[in-house]
Design an enzyme around this catalytic site. Structure first.
Site, PDB file in Angstrom:
ATOM      1  N   ASP A  41      -6.120 -14.403  -8.655  1.00  0.00           N
ATOM      2  CA  ASP A  41      -5.044 -15.355  -8.927  1.00  0.00           C
ATOM      3  C   ASP A  41      -4.287 -15.707  -7.642  1.00  0.00           C
ATOM      4  O   ASP A  41      -3.059 -15.679  -7.599  1.00  0.00           O
ATOM      5  CB  ASP A  41      -4.079 -14.786  -9.975  1.00  0.00           C
ATOM      6  CG  ASP A  41      -3.170 -15.856 -10.591  1.00  0.00           C
ATOM      7  OD1 ASP A  41      -3.526 -17.054 -10.515  1.00  0.00           O
ATOM      8  OD2 ASP A  41      -2.120 -15.495 -11.143  1.00  0.00           O
ATOM      9  N   LYS A  88       8.007  -5.621 -12.762  1.00  0.00           N
ATOM     10  CA  LYS A  88       7.270  -6.690 -13.424  1.00  0.00           C
ATOM     11  C   LYS A  88       6.779  -6.179 -14.778  1.00  0.00           C
ATOM     12  O   LYS A  88       5.973  -5.242 -14.840  1.00  0.00           O
ATOM     13  CB  LYS A  88       6.105  -7.160 -12.558  1.00  0.00           C
ATOM     14  CG  LYS A  88       6.571  -7.751 -11.226  1.00  0.00           C
ATOM     15  CD  LYS A  88       5.459  -8.476 -10.489  1.00  0.00           C
ATOM     16  CE  LYS A  88       5.988  -9.168  -9.248  1.00  0.00           C
ATOM     17  NZ  LYS A  88       4.959 -10.005  -8.581  1.00  0.00           N
TER      18      LYS A  88
END
Length: 646
Positions: free
Chosen positions: A138, A46
């Protein structure tokens, strides 16, 4: 843009990662699938989006992400490493084979029971991370992945690491970077208001939104179509009470609405309150429904080797093929104990099929000579004896894993085709298919020692010492062999319940190796079962037991040991009907439970755990010379006696 970044990554990280493709990404990062060239495993890399990376210190980000990397939990996707490539910070995680919760919600196939189970998995991840001082910030369906029916949460601690690594600490994250570290649809009111002092209660709010959406199939503010409208709704609007939209039980409805409170102080104090609500009566562990799927029993392969001691090898190959097939939710596979009950017996195949309630049987042979192995197998229709499939494999010993996978996949395809031809029913595309083992052992000697350990383990108390020695040798040769850790944990279960070791020592070692197995491969049902066993019979922790039983059965619905443990668990909680249902499921899963009928067991004195002690209080009993109850008798007698008692 995608090709340019992918090419740059390939050029700068070629010695470490073999990049395959871009998987996608969200607001904070771009996600790429790659192979770890050193360890031979698939991962995701990522990479922070360039516009976000410009405002943070890569060195500080890497330092901050070390906090997230410490998280090790079965419901959390761990951070493996972090670094920088051409000025862009990145981090790596294991590649999870499955789908996101968002994809499952979009499919419309999530029922209430599935939703509650997945929400409990997310709550467990939050409870553990919060205990470790890590807030996600999140939580959303895109960050929840589902593999083998288990939910795992990804990107824990990443938002905090990005925020802490900002170069300009004078302004808010949102105004300075133009990126909200959170997603508007799932933001807690305090996040939406720009509060910089965010704690675990923001995650509980996001979990409440997630739960509302999973249970009602609609976001609590579904009519708000823009980010601004959503943020305003989180700040001032009240959602329709979930109890008015769907019947989920009072405890679940209450906890979801408490999580959605505007005032953080009105929310539950911790994620453990979520688990307590989901564990309320009516949400018990249940056996998987018997679907219209092909059924099969894997009979013990015959050892045709010149050396009779190679029996462990032929038995091991049989069990390995069975375990691969048992992962397939589109098949019903008879338990090992049921199939192996017919080993060495001259019984008609049709009679075996009737006893085991299956429609097909796999039989075969194994011949080993030095480093060569020949495996022959044939799949037979039990009704007419017709051969549905057959093949033979003459390979090097190092190819044994490929042979097992090829046989398992050939059988699965054949059975589904036969089902379709017979009934017109197509295979369910939603069920999990056969997979290969996540990481085959690299050392063939370690694998042979593992098979020897499994062979001795099935001798129960008679082989527990030899089993331990073989598993220890396997791990000495390959320390990261997950199945060998699980096998060693199982041997300590026998050593502890037979007083060959003090219970405190045996169960501490059992726990350590079972947890190590799951850290290497979170999809081992036996490791979850063993931790559940310790939780119930040693720790007296029913909640922890239930968590592990759920995971074990999600991975292998026909696991007889886990089914029987679930029956005991229900009995301790006063759930008589559920206990009876799980007992029947355990009896159906394993004919060996029917065959063994000792006159005493853990429930023989009218209460759970009423037999000889296994838990912490057993340590004193052991020192005084009394022996804890036989684990085999627990399982064998338990099914019979629990059913009579109920």
């Amino acid at each position: 843009m995608t090709t340019d970044l992918l090419d740059r990554l390939r050029a700068s990280l070629a010695t470490t990662y073999d990049f395959e493709r871009e998987l996608g990404g969200g607001g904070m990062s771009r996600v790429f699938v790659a192979g770890d060239t050193r360890l031979g495993r698939k991962i995701v890399v990522k990479v922070l989006n360039p516009e976000l990376a410009e405002g943070i210190s890569a060195q500080r980000f890497e330092r901050e992400i070390q906090i997230a990397a410490r998280l090790q939990h079965p419901n959390i996707v761990p951070v493996l490493s972090a670094g920088e490539s051409e000025g862009l910070p990145f981090y790596t995680m294991p590649f999870v084979r499955g789908e996101s919760l968002r994809a499952q919600l979009a499919s419309g196939r999530m029922d209430t029971r599935t939703a509650l189970r997945l929400l409990a998995d997310v709550a467990r991840a939050l409870a553990y991370a919060h205990d470790e001082g890590v807030v996600h910030r999140d939580i959303k369906p895109e960050n929840v992945l589902i593999a083998d029916g288990i939910a795992v949460v990804t990107d824990f601690g990443i938002a905090k690491a990005i925020d802490a690594a900002r170069l300009d600490r004078g302004g808010s994250t949102i105004t300075q970077l133009g990126t909200a570290l959170g997603t508007p649809a799932y933001m807690a009111p305090e996040q939406a208001a720009g509060d910089t002092d965010i704690d675990q209660r923001a995650d509980l709010y996001a979990w409440g939104v997630l739960a509302y959406e999973c249970l009602t199939h609609a976001h609590p503010f579904a009519d708000k179509k823009t980010a601004r409208a959503l943020i305003t709704a989180h700040l001032v609007a009240q959602p329709t009470p979930i109890g008015e939209r769907v019947d989920v039980g009072a405890a679940v409805a209450d906890i979801v609405m408490r999580c959605l409170a505007k005032d953080p102080h009105a929310r539950p104090r911790s994620a453990r309150a979520l688990l307590a609500a989901l564990d309320a009566p009516g949400e018990a562990v249940a056996a998987a429904p018997q679907l219209n799927v092909p059924s099969i029993a894997i009979l013990p392969f015959v050892n045709l080797s010149a050396d009779a001691e190679n029996e462990y090898f032929s038995d091991g190959i049989t069990e390995e093929i069975l375990n691969v097939l048992a992962q397939d939710r589109g098949l019903r596979v008879a338990a090992r104990s049921s199939s192996f009950a017919f080993k060495g017996q001259k019984v008609d195949l049709q009679a075996i099929a009737e006893r085991l309630h299956v429609g097909t049987l796999l039989e075969g042979s194994v011949r080993r000579a030095g480093n060569r192995v020949r495996v022959s197998a044939q799949l037979v229709n039990a009704d007419d004896g017709y051969q549905l499939w057959s093949d033979h494999y003459d390979r090097e010993l190092t190819d044994i894993f490929a042979i097992q996978d090829e046989i398992a996949n050939a059988i699965a395809v054949t059975l589904r085709k036969a089902l379709h031809e017979r009934t017109g029913i197509a295979a369910d595309k939603d069920v999990r298919r056969v997979t290969t083992r996540s990481r085959p052992p690299a050392n063939i000697e370690a694998y042979e020692s593992y098979l020897k350990g499994r062979f001795q383990l099935h001798r129960r108390a008679d082989g527990m010492h030899e089993a331990r020695a073989h598993f220890e040798r396997a791990l000495a040769l390959e320390p990261d062999f997950a199945e060998a850790h699980a096998g060693l944990a199982n041997s300590y279960l026998w050593l502890g319940t037979h007083a060959a070791l003090p219970p405190a020592e045996a169960f501490a070692r059992l726990r350590r190796h079972a947890e190590q197995a799951l850290s290497l491969d979170p999809y081992l049902p036996d490791a979850h079962y063993l931790l559940g066993y310790v939780a119930l019979w040693y720790d007296w922790d029913a909640a922890a037991c239930e968590r592990h039983v759920r995971r074990a059965l999600a991975l292998q619905a026909n696991n007889a040991d886990a089914l029987m443990l679930a029956a005991y668990l229900h009995f301790t909680k006063g759930r008589r009907d559920d206990a009876l249902a799980m007992t029947e499921a355990a009896l159906n899963a394993s004919q060996s439970f029917r065959a063994r009928a000792p006159r005493h067991g853990p429930l023989s004195r009218g209460k759970a755990g009423g037999g000889a002690p296994i838990g912490r209080r057993a340590d004193r009993t052991s020192r005084e010379g009394s022996r804890p109850a036989d684990h085999g008798r627990h399982r064998a007698a338990g099914a019979r006696q629990l059913r009579r008692r109920l």
